[in-house]
Design a protein around this motif. Structure first.
Motif, PDB file in Angstrom:
ATOM      1  N   THR A 107      -4.401   1.102  -3.082  1.00 14.46           N
ATOM      2  CA  THR A 107      -3.065   0.547  -2.855  1.00 14.46           C
ATOM      3  C   THR A 107      -3.015  -0.184  -1.529  1.00 14.46           C
ATOM      4  OG1 THR A 107      -2.338   2.579  -1.748  1.00 14.46           O
ATOM      5  CG2 THR A 107      -1.975   2.433  -4.133  1.00 14.46           C
ATOM      6  N   ASP A 108      -1.953  -0.951  -1.367  1.00 16.31           N
ATOM      7  CA  ASP A 108      -1.651  -1.552  -0.070  1.00 16.31           C
ATOM      8  C   ASP A 108      -0.137  -1.587   0.076  1.00 16.31           C
ATOM      9  OD1 ASP A 108      -1.983  -2.644   2.407  1.00 16.31           O
ATOM     10  OD2 ASP A 108      -3.123  -4.387   1.724  1.00 16.31           O
ATOM     11  N   LEU A 109       0.311  -1.941   1.258  1.00 16.42           N
ATOM     12  CA  LEU A 109       1.742  -1.984   1.540  1.00 16.42           C
ATOM     13  C   LEU A 109       2.219  -3.421   1.646  1.00 16.42           C
ATOM     14  CD1 LEU A 109       1.771   0.916   4.121  1.00 16.42           C
ATOM     15  CD2 LEU A 109       3.115   0.906   2.015  1.00 16.42           C
ATOM     16  N   GLN A 110       3.484  -3.615   1.334  1.00  9.77           N
ATOM     17  CA  GLN A 110       4.106  -4.931   1.455  1.00  9.77           C
ATOM     18  C   GLN A 110       5.573  -4.761   1.838  1.00  9.77           C
ATOM     19  OE1 GLN A 110       3.907  -6.791  -2.395  1.00  9.77           O
ATOM     20  NE2 GLN A 110       4.964  -5.112  -3.440  1.00  9.77           N
ATOM     21  N   GLN A 111       6.145  -5.793   2.419  1.00 11.71           N
ATOM     22  CA  GLN A 111       7.553  -5.768   2.783  1.00 11.71           C
ATOM     23  C   GLN A 111       8.388  -6.213   1.590  1.00 11.71           C
ATOM     24  OE1 GLN A 111       8.110  -4.642   5.884  1.00 11.71           O
ATOM     25  NE2 GLN A 111      10.323  -4.556   5.617  1.00 11.71           N
ATOM     26  N   VAL A 112       9.354  -5.391   1.200  1.00  7.13           N
ATOM     27  CA  VAL A 112      10.267  -5.711   0.102  1.00  7.13           C
ATOM     28  C   VAL A 112      11.680  -5.578   0.657  1.00  7.13           C
ATOM     29  CG1 VAL A 112      11.029  -5.162  -2.228  1.00  7.13           C
ATOM     30  CG2 VAL A 112       8.620  -4.834  -1.598  1.00  7.13           C
ATOM     31  N   GLY A 113      12.291  -6.712   0.999  1.00  8.53           N
ATOM     32  CA  GLY A 113      13.586  -6.652   1.662  1.00  8.53           C
ATOM     33  C   GLY A 113      13.454  -5.998   3.026  1.00  8.53           C
ATOM     34  N   LYS A 114      14.277  -4.973   3.275  1.00  7.60           N
ATOM     35  CA  LYS A 114      14.221  -4.265   4.561  1.00  7.60           C
ATOM     36  C   LYS A 114      13.268  -3.073   4.535  1.00  7.60           C
ATOM     37  CE  LYS A 114      18.970  -5.477   5.850  1.00  7.60           C
ATOM     38  NZ  LYS A 114      20.304  -4.948   6.247  1.00  7.60           N
ATOM     39  N   ARG A 115      12.655  -2.798   3.373  1.00  7.53           N
ATOM     40  CA  ARG A 115      11.807  -1.625   3.215  1.00  7.53           C
ATOM     41  C   ARG A 115      10.354  -2.029   3.008  1.00  7.53           C
ATOM     42  NH1 ARG A 115      12.492   1.163  -1.276  1.00  7.53           N
ATOM     43  NH2 ARG A 115      12.476   3.290  -0.475  1.00  7.53           N
ATOM     44  N   THR A 116       9.467  -1.119   3.372  1.00  8.50           N
ATOM     45  CA  THR A 116       8.041  -1.287   3.123  1.00  8.50           C
ATOM     46  C   THR A 116       7.654  -0.418   1.936  1.00  8.50           C
ATOM     47  OG1 THR A 116       7.680  -1.650   5.487  1.00  8.50           O
ATOM     48  CG2 THR A 116       5.746  -1.137   4.158  1.00  8.50           C
ATOM     49  N   GLU A 117       6.889  -0.977   0.995  1.00  8.32           N
ATOM     50  CA  GLU A 117       6.568  -0.235  -0.223  1.00  8.32           C
ATOM     51  C   GLU A 117       5.108  -0.452  -0.625  1.00  8.32           C
ATOM     52  OE1 GLU A 117       9.231  -1.515  -3.271  1.00  8.32           O
ATOM     53  OE2 GLU A 117      11.017  -0.668  -2.288  1.00  8.32           O
ATOM     54  N   PHE A 118       4.572   0.515  -1.366  1.00  7.44           N
ATOM     55  CA  PHE A 118       3.221   0.393  -1.900  1.00  7.44           C
ATOM     56  C   PHE A 118       3.196  -0.513  -3.127  1.00  7.44           C
ATOM     57  CE2 PHE A 118       2.495   4.527   0.268  1.00  7.44           C
ATOM     58  CZ  PHE A 118       1.299   4.225   0.902  1.00  7.44           C
ATOM     59  N   TYR A 119       2.055  -1.146  -3.325  1.00  7.21           N
ATOM     60  CA  TYR A 119       1.743  -1.753  -4.610  1.00  7.21           C
ATOM     61  C   TYR A 119       0.297  -1.399  -4.946  1.00  7.21           C
ATOM     62  CZ  TYR A 119      -0.766  -5.515  -2.134  1.00  7.21           C
ATOM     63  OH  TYR A 119      -1.634  -6.225  -1.348  1.00  7.21           O
ATOM     64  N   ILE A 120       0.011  -1.332  -6.242  1.00  7.94           N
ATOM     65  CA  ILE A 120      -1.325  -0.947  -6.697  1.00  7.94           C
ATOM     66  C   ILE A 120      -2.144  -2.206  -6.952  1.00  7.94           C
ATOM     67  CG2 ILE A 120      -2.618   0.223  -8.532  1.00  7.94           C
ATOM     68  CD1 ILE A 120      -0.244   2.107  -8.856  1.00  7.94           C
ATOM     69  N   LYS A 121      -3.340  -2.231  -6.392  1.00 10.21           N
ATOM     70  CA  LYS A 121      -4.214  -3.401  -6.530  1.00 10.21           C
ATOM     71  C   LYS A 121      -4.882  -3.426  -7.914  1.00 10.21           C
ATOM     72  CE  LYS A 121      -5.320  -4.055  -1.637  1.00 10.21           C
ATOM     73  NZ  LYS A 121      -6.421  -4.169  -0.645  1.00 10.21           N
ATOM     74  N   GLU A 122      -5.327  -4.599  -8.326  1.00  7.26           N
ATOM     75  CA  GLU A 122      -6.028  -4.741  -9.599  1.00  7.26           C
ATOM     76  C   GLU A 122      -7.339  -3.961  -9.569  1.00  7.26           C
ATOM     77  OE1 GLU A 122      -6.580  -8.781 -10.751  1.00  7.26           O
ATOM     78  OE2 GLU A 122      -4.476  -9.326 -10.449  1.00  7.26           O
ATOM     79  N   ASN A 123      -7.720  -3.436 -10.731  1.00  6.20           N
ATOM     80  CA  ASN A 123      -8.954  -2.649 -10.859  1.00  6.20           C
ATOM     81  C   ASN A 123      -9.001  -1.479  -9.873  1.00  6.20           C
ATOM     82  OD1 ASN A 123      -9.943  -4.450 -12.840  1.00  6.20           O
ATOM     83  ND2 ASN A 123     -10.585  -5.858 -11.210  1.00  6.20           N
ATOM     84  N   SER A 124      -7.824  -0.981  -9.508  1.00  4.36           N
ATOM     85  CA  SER A 124      -7.746   0.002  -8.425  1.00  4.36           C
ATOM     86  C   SER A 124      -8.270   1.372  -8.812  1.00  4.36           C
ATOM     87  CB  SER A 124      -6.298   0.135  -7.957  1.00  4.36           C
ATOM     88  OG  SER A 124      -5.511   0.651  -8.992  1.00  4.36           O
ATOM     89  N   TYR A 125      -8.358   1.652 -10.117  1.00  2.76           N
ATOM     90  CA  TYR A 125      -8.765   3.000 -10.497  1.00  2.76           C
ATOM     91  C   TYR A 125     -10.269   3.205 -10.443  1.00  2.76           C
ATOM     92  CZ  TYR A 125      -4.091   4.564 -11.392  1.00  2.76           C
ATOM     93  OH  TYR A 125      -2.776   4.938 -11.227  1.00  2.76           O
ATOM     94  N   ARG A 126     -10.987   2.218  -9.895  1.00  8.15           N
ATOM     95  CA  ARG A 126     -12.380   2.438  -9.546  1.00  8.15           C
ATOM     96  C   ARG A 126     -12.500   3.150  -8.203  1.00  8.15           C
ATOM     97  NH1 ARG A 126     -14.705  -3.614 -11.126  1.00  8.15           N
ATOM     98  NH2 ARG A 126     -14.239  -3.471 -13.362  1.00  8.15           N
ATOM     99  N   SER A 127     -11.363   3.418  -7.616  1.00  2.00           N
ATOM    100  CA  SER A 127     -11.317   4.087  -6.312  1.00  2.00           C
ATOM    101  C   SER A 127     -11.926   5.483  -6.375  1.00  2.00           C
ATOM    102  CB  SER A 127      -9.856   4.202  -5.874  1.00  2.00           C
ATOM    103  OG  SER A 127      -9.707   5.142  -4.844  1.00  2.00           O
ATOM    104  N   GLN A 128     -12.523   5.886  -5.257  1.00  2.00           N
ATOM    105  CA  GLN A 128     -13.035   7.252  -5.130  1.00  2.00           C
ATOM    106  C   GLN A 128     -12.070   8.131  -4.335  1.00  2.00           C
ATOM    107  OE1 GLN A 128     -15.994   8.223  -6.664  1.00  2.00           O
ATOM    108  NE2 GLN A 128     -15.719   6.179  -7.561  1.00  2.00           N
ATOM    109  N   LEU A 129     -10.893   7.584  -4.027  1.00  2.00           N
ATOM    110  CA  LEU A 129      -9.919   8.334  -3.235  1.00  2.00           C
ATOM    111  C   LEU A 129      -9.282   9.447  -4.050  1.00  2.00           C
ATOM    112  CD1 LEU A 129      -8.060   5.411  -1.413  1.00  2.00           C
ATOM    113  CD2 LEU A 129      -9.681   7.025  -0.390  1.00  2.00           C
ATOM    114  N   VAL A 130      -8.977  10.554  -3.362  1.00  2.00           N
ATOM    115  CA  VAL A 130      -8.247  11.656  -3.993  1.00  2.00           C
ATOM    116  C   VAL A 130      -7.156  12.135  -3.048  1.00  2.00           C
ATOM    117  CG1 VAL A 130     -10.209  12.439  -5.387  1.00  2.00           C
ATOM    118  CG2 VAL A 130      -9.849  13.402  -3.098  1.00  2.00           C
ATOM    119  N   ALA A 131      -6.203  12.847  -3.621  1.00  2.00           N
ATOM    120  CA  ALA A 131      -5.134  13.484  -2.844  1.00  2.00           C
ATOM    121  C   ALA A 131      -4.913  14.878  -3.401  1.00  2.00           C
ATOM    122  CB  ALA A 131      -3.854  12.656  -2.920  1.00  2.00           C
TER     123      ALA A 131
END
Length: 339
Positions: A107-131
């Motif tokens: 994911t990455d962050l972007q400005q949407v109006g007055k708030r900052t929000e996540f968006y999911i990148k293309e092909n992002s589920y190749r990620s090795q990240l976990v939570a």
């Protein structure tokens, strides 16, 4: 003479009782509404200073804004697990730990109006990240296999463009309240009407990922979860003003609102979440009556670097925590479940 002396002594005794009592009652009228809230909560177990400490730590630089999949989130889940262990709450995650691990997209962050929000990148589920979700269980002796799910999301936005997003209201406030409620519930578990699952979701800001993973990888049959109460961004604004989101207006939801507001200390208005969301939604897809409680002013400074401890109304967080603790430790919860 003797009768007069007895009369005088009696009069003095009367004045010694009545005058201080009058002064006390007069002073009581001068107590501010905020002081009354704190007085009530302190008398009934909720510890406002403990709540403040939790919010202060979770929104500090050490926790780096608690973005899922980062070192800051790792510090957060470790802190929450240590607190649950300190309260002697049973681990309820993977392999008898407090942790339920799940995959993350890129994911990455972007400005949407007055708030900052996540968006999911293309092909992002190749990620090795976990939570990790953090899960604990407080078992009822009288009714161990029927559950109330009490939750809050632990994650926030992290650090973006060299600015820390502390997330004090969103959602260190909800996490702190759930920790304090859990501490009280475990101290009274011998008389707890239902078992309580304590859940701290990660990945909420990226699309309710932790709670979605939980419902798709169940640890218990869903019909056994009788009610879900989720706390999100509860610390902004006036002492007693809250809103409630739900997917279905069930009898359980109506009864919950009625009981929480019956003493006129708080108001709860049902609202449509609109373009926003929270972790009650995945639970509702499984037929669980579930709600999210928020401060009426939850959007103030939301998803900005200005969401700091200094903005939090601690009396408000303590009041809601006390109300929910009382609900879950008394026959009030049975009124809701049996409705």
């Amino acid at each position: 003479m003797f009768k007069d002396k007895k009369l005088i002594i009696g009069l003095i005794s009367f004045l010694l009782i009545i005058v201080p009592l009058g002064i006390f009652l007069s002073n009581q009228k001068k107590i501010s509404p905020e002081a009354k809230i704190l007085e009530t909560t302190d008398k009934k177990q909720v510890d406002s200073e403990r709540i403040k400490t939790h919010i202060e730590k979770l929104s500090s630089e050490k926790f780096q804004g608690r973005r899922a999949g980062t070192k800051g989130e790792g510090e957060t889940v470790l802190y929450l697990a240590q607190e649950l262990k300190k309260y002697q709450i049973k681990p309820w995650g993977d392999n008898e730990t407090y942790f339920q691990t799940f995959p993350l997209p890129v994911t990455d962050l972007q400005q949407v109006g007055k708030r900052t929000e996540f968006y999911i990148k293309e092909n992002s589920y190749r990620s090795q990240l976990v939570a990790d979700n953090v899960l604990g269980l407080i078992e009822s002796r009288s009714n161990p296999e029927e559950y109330i799910l009490l939750s809050a999301h632990l994650d926030h936005l992290g650090v973006w463009q060299n600015e820390l997003y502390p997330g004090a209201n969103d959602n260190a406030s909800g996490v702190a309240a759930v920790l304090e409620i859990a501490r009280i519930l475990n101290s009274q578990k011998q008389s707890l009407p239902y078992s309580v699952i304590v859940a701290f979701w990660s990945g909420e800001e990226m699309g309710l990922l932790g709670s979605k993973y939980f419902v798709n990888n169940p640890l218990v049959d869903f019909p056994k979860i009788k009610l879900g109460i989720n706390l999100d961004s509860i610390g902004m604004g006036a002492d007693n003003e809250f809103i409630l989101w739900c997917e279905q207006e069930t009898k359980e939801v109506e009864k919950l609102i009625g009981i929480l507001t019956q003493e006129d200390q708080i108001t709860i208005m049902k609202e449509d979440s609109g373009e926003h969301s929270s972790d009650h939604k995945p639970l509702a897809t499984k037929g669980i009556p579930a709600v999210t409680l928020l401060a009426k002013d939850w959007l103030v400074d939301n998803h900005t670097p200005r969401d700091t401890l200094t903005k939090i109304n601690l009396a408000k967080v303590a009041l809601l925590a006390q109300k929910i603790a009382e609900l879950l430790t008394t026959s009030q919860i049975e009124e809701i479940i049996s409705s």
